[in-house]
Design an enzyme around this catalytic site. Structure first.
Site, PDB file in Angstrom:
ATOM      1  N   HIS A  40       0.850  -1.188   0.000  1.00  0.00           N
ATOM      2  CA  HIS A  40       0.000   0.000   0.000  1.00  0.00           C
ATOM      3  C   HIS A  40       0.885   1.236   0.000  1.00  0.00           C
ATOM      4  O   HIS A  40       2.085   1.158   0.218  1.00  0.00           O
ATOM      5  CB  HIS A  40      -0.844   0.084   1.279  1.00  0.00           C
ATOM      6  CG  HIS A  40      -1.714  -1.077   1.557  1.00  0.00           C
ATOM      7  ND1 HIS A  40      -3.067  -1.051   1.348  1.00  0.00           N
ATOM      8  CD2 HIS A  40      -1.441  -2.294   2.079  1.00  0.00           C
ATOM      9  CE1 HIS A  40      -3.603  -2.206   1.706  1.00  0.00           C
ATOM     10  NE2 HIS A  40      -2.640  -2.983   2.157  1.00  0.00           N
ATOM     11  N   GLU A 122       2.545  -0.938   4.383  1.00  0.00           N
ATOM     12  CA  GLU A 122       2.254   0.426   3.943  1.00  0.00           C
ATOM     13  C   GLU A 122       3.568   1.160   3.694  1.00  0.00           C
ATOM     14  O   GLU A 122       4.413   1.269   4.585  1.00  0.00           O
ATOM     15  CB  GLU A 122       1.468   1.182   5.017  1.00  0.00           C
ATOM     16  CG  GLU A 122       0.084   0.621   5.301  1.00  0.00           C
ATOM     17  CD  GLU A 122      -0.997   1.211   4.394  1.00  0.00           C
ATOM     18  OE1 GLU A 122      -0.654   2.027   3.500  1.00  0.00           O
ATOM     19  OE2 GLU A 122      -2.172   0.845   4.588  1.00  0.00           O
ATOM     20  N   HIS A 158      -2.505  -2.945  -3.350  1.00  0.00           N
ATOM     21  CA  HIS A 158      -3.908  -2.760  -2.978  1.00  0.00           C
ATOM     22  C   HIS A 158      -4.757  -2.538  -4.230  1.00  0.00           C
ATOM     23  O   HIS A 158      -5.877  -3.021  -4.339  1.00  0.00           O
ATOM     24  CB  HIS A 158      -4.011  -1.555  -2.034  1.00  0.00           C
ATOM     25  CG  HIS A 158      -5.235  -1.552  -1.173  1.00  0.00           C
ATOM     26  ND1 HIS A 158      -5.523  -0.517  -0.323  1.00  0.00           N
ATOM     27  CD2 HIS A 158      -6.253  -2.449  -1.042  1.00  0.00           C
ATOM     28  CE1 HIS A 158      -6.673  -0.780   0.298  1.00  0.00           C
ATOM     29  NE2 HIS A 158      -7.131  -1.938  -0.113  1.00  0.00           N
TER      30      HIS A 158
HETATM   31 ZN   LIG Z   1      -4.081   0.583   0.540  1.00  0.00          ZN
END
Ligand SMILES: [Zn+2]
Length: 193
Positions: A40, A122, A158
């Site tokens: 992400h 992330e 994602h």
């Molecule tokens: Zn995401």
């Protein structure tokens, strides 16, 4: 640096990451094979790097009134297993043995609810922008460590598991570079090269 081994892990926590435990997690379904790593991008406020807002969001301590953008995410309870900062610092919020809340409604190769069987990473960044050198150095080490401890079969973004709804990490992420760093088969990655 030595090759990653399973002993680098303790209860689903990678020892090389700074632990910032989040309450936002739950059990994975029984018998789940943890075989997908989901990449992400996140920055809070969007496009601003280096602050502590991501850490605050993932630990339910973000002051929703601190920035106008936060009105759009007020009350959101989310998490990711890892956050990789622009400078290469790696934080871990949820044990990889547990289910973190990063993918939402999602689908990958015949299975729904990617949170059940994925590990979320992330990257501090913004969709459409590029990522930093330090992130490209640390990310392969993290993925190799994950693969030493979990039966990783795929790495995806994602945007690939929630197309039309999510666009991260976005076109600024250099998938071919990641693939070259890892030397893993191209079939483990989305067809982006
Ligand atoms: Zn995401």
């Amino acid at each position: 640096m030595n090759a990653p081994t399973a002993s680098d892990w303790s209860g689903g926590w990678w020892r090389a990451a700074r632990a910032c435990p989040s309450p936002n997690f739950g059990p994975r379904p029984e018998g789940t094979s943890i075989d997908l790593v989901l990449l992400h991008s996140i920055s809070l406020p969007p496009g601003e790097y280096g602050g502590s807002a991501i850490e605050q969001l993932f630990t339910n301590r973000l002051d929703w009134d601190a920035h106008p953008y936060y009105q759009q995410i007020r009350g959101l309870q989310v998490s990711s297993h890892f956050v990789l900062r622009r400078d290469g610092e790696l934080l871990q919020f949820v044990s990889c043995d547990q289910r973190a809340w990063h993918a939402g409604r999602s689908h990958w190769m015949g299975r729904d609810n990617c949170n059940d069987f994925s590990i979320g990473v992330e990257l501090e960044g913004l969709e459409g922008e590029t990522f930093d050198e330090a992130q490209y150095l640390v990310l392969p080490r993290l993925l190799q460590a994950i693969a030493a401890h979990y039966p990783v079969r795929h790495v995806a973004g994602h945007e690939h598991v929630a197309p039309g709804r999510k666009i991260d990490p976005g076109p600024g992420f250099d998938w071919p570079r990641l693939m070259a760093s890892l030397g893993w088969p191209g079939s483990m990655f989305p067809s982006v090269a």
